[in-house]
Design a protein around this motif. Structure first.
Motif, mmCIF file in Angstrom:
data_model
loop_
_atom_site.group_PDB
_atom_site.id
_atom_site.type_symbol
_atom_site.label_atom_id
_atom_site.label_comp_id
_atom_site.label_asym_id
_atom_site.label_seq_id
_atom_site.Cartn_x
_atom_site.Cartn_y
_atom_site.Cartn_z
ATOM 1 N N ASN A 143 0.860 -1.186 0.000
ATOM 2 C CA ASN A 143 0.000 0.000 0.000
ATOM 3 C C ASN A 143 0.897 1.237 0.000
ATOM 4 N N PHE A 144 1.522 1.476 -1.155
ATOM 5 C CA PHE A 144 2.400 2.630 -1.278
ATOM 6 C C PHE A 144 1.598 3.908 -1.075
ATOM 7 N N THR A 145 2.217 4.861 -0.433
ATOM 8 C CA THR A 145 1.568 6.126 -0.093
ATOM 9 C C THR A 145 0.909 6.740 -1.317
ATOM 10 N N GLY A 146 -0.390 7.021 -1.183
ATOM 11 C CA GLY A 146 -1.135 7.660 -2.250
ATOM 12 C C GLY A 146 -1.669 6.732 -3.323
ATOM 13 N N ARG A 147 -1.434 5.433 -3.207
ATOM 14 C CA ARG A 147 -1.850 4.482 -4.251
ATOM 15 C C ARG A 147 -2.872 3.457 -3.782
ATOM 16 N N THR A 148 -3.280 3.525 -2.544
ATOM 17 C CA THR A 148 -4.138 2.486 -1.988
ATOM 18 C C THR A 148 -5.454 2.335 -2.751
ATOM 19 N N GLU A 149 -6.126 3.433 -3.011
ATOM 20 C CA GLU A 149 -7.424 3.338 -3.689
ATOM 21 C C GLU A 149 -7.274 2.732 -5.079
ATOM 22 N N ALA A 150 -6.217 3.084 -5.790
ATOM 23 C CA ALA A 150 -5.977 2.520 -7.121
ATOM 24 C C ALA A 150 -5.704 1.023 -7.039
ATOM 25 N N VAL A 151 -4.968 0.602 -6.013
ATOM 26 C CA VAL A 151 -4.666 -0.821 -5.831
ATOM 27 C C VAL A 151 -5.940 -1.602 -5.528
ATOM 28 N N VAL A 152 -6.771 -1.080 -4.639
ATOM 29 C CA VAL A 152 -8.020 -1.754 -4.280
ATOM 30 C C VAL A 152 -8.928 -1.857 -5.507
ATOM 31 N N THR A 153 -9.063 -0.790 -6.248
ATOM 32 C CA THR A 153 -9.915 -0.790 -7.447
ATOM 33 C C THR A 153 -9.414 -1.799 -8.467
ATOM 34 N N ARG B 224 -9.736 -10.594 -1.868
ATOM 35 C CA ARG B 224 -9.175 -9.965 -0.668
ATOM 36 C C ARG B 224 -7.693 -9.711 -0.918
ATOM 37 N N ILE B 225 -7.189 -8.625 -0.322
ATOM 38 C CA ILE B 225 -5.759 -8.339 -0.416
ATOM 39 C C ILE B 225 -5.186 -8.174 0.991
ATOM 40 N N VAL B 226 -3.899 -8.487 1.100
ATOM 41 C CA VAL B 226 -3.189 -8.331 2.366
ATOM 42 C C VAL B 226 -2.046 -7.346 2.118
ATOM 43 N N PHE B 227 -2.105 -6.210 2.806
ATOM 44 C CA PHE B 227 -1.086 -5.183 2.653
ATOM 45 C C PHE B 227 0.158 -5.516 3.464
ATOM 46 N N LEU B 228 1.307 -5.233 2.868
ATOM 47 C CA LEU B 228 2.591 -5.390 3.547
ATOM 48 C C LEU B 228 3.147 -4.060 4.022
ATOM 49 N N GLY B 229 2.536 -2.983 3.618
ATOM 50 C CA GLY B 229 3.001 -1.657 4.004
ATOM 51 C C GLY B 229 3.900 -1.042 2.953
ATOM 52 N N ARG C 141 -6.662 -6.768 4.521
ATOM 53 C CA ARG C 141 -6.020 -7.143 5.775
ATOM 54 C C ARG C 141 -4.615 -6.563 5.719
ATOM 55 N N GLY C 142 -3.896 -6.613 6.818
ATOM 56 C CA GLY C 142 -2.555 -6.053 6.789
ATOM 57 C C GLY C 142 -1.591 -6.812 7.675
ATOM 58 N N PHE C 143 -0.353 -6.900 7.208
ATOM 59 C CA PHE C 143 0.732 -7.424 8.011
ATOM 60 C C PHE C 143 1.416 -6.265 8.725
ATOM 61 N N VAL C 144 1.999 -6.549 9.865
ATOM 62 C CA VAL C 144 2.768 -5.555 10.596
ATOM 63 C C VAL C 144 4.204 -5.620 10.076
ATOM 64 N N PHE C 145 4.776 -4.457 9.816
ATOM 65 C CA PHE C 145 6.162 -4.356 9.388
ATOM 66 C C PHE C 145 7.035 -4.236 10.625
#
Length: 95
Positions: A9-19, A28-33, A66-70
């Motif tokens: 989920n790179f800064t400013g790109r989350t909505e584009a990634v989800v879409t 479902r996607i799992v973010f790594l940060g 969902r998200g993983f902790v870095f």
């Protein structure tokens, strides 16, 4: 169900990634940060910012993300203890 378990989920790109994920049939996607946001060796406060951003993105799309902790191996136990985790049983184990 198709789950993408390696999504940044790179800064400013989350909505584009989800879409894009939804358009391609991902359930479902799992973010790594945004793990490179502060370079290869982020300071503890920078790691907190990365994890806070991941949590905010997951909260915006709780049905889909969902998200993983870095963590940094050099201070992972301290981070986990601060979060209320019992690290005794897991310390030193790598999967």
């Amino acid at each position: 169900m198709i789950i993408d378990i390696h999504t940044h989920n790179f800064t400013g790109r989350t909505e584009a990634v989800v879409t894009a994920a939804k358009q391609h049939g991902i359930d479902r996607i799992v973010f790594l940060g945004d793990v490179f946001r502060f370079g290869l060796y982020p300071a503890p406060e920078e790691i907190c910012k990365i994890n806070d951003a991941t949590l905010a993105d997951v909260r915006r799309h709780p049905e889909f993300c969902r998200g993983f902790v870095f963590l940094n191996p050099g201070n992972a136990p301290e981070f986990l203890r601060a979060a209320g985790c019992d690290v005794g049983a897991q310390q030193g184990r790598q999967h």
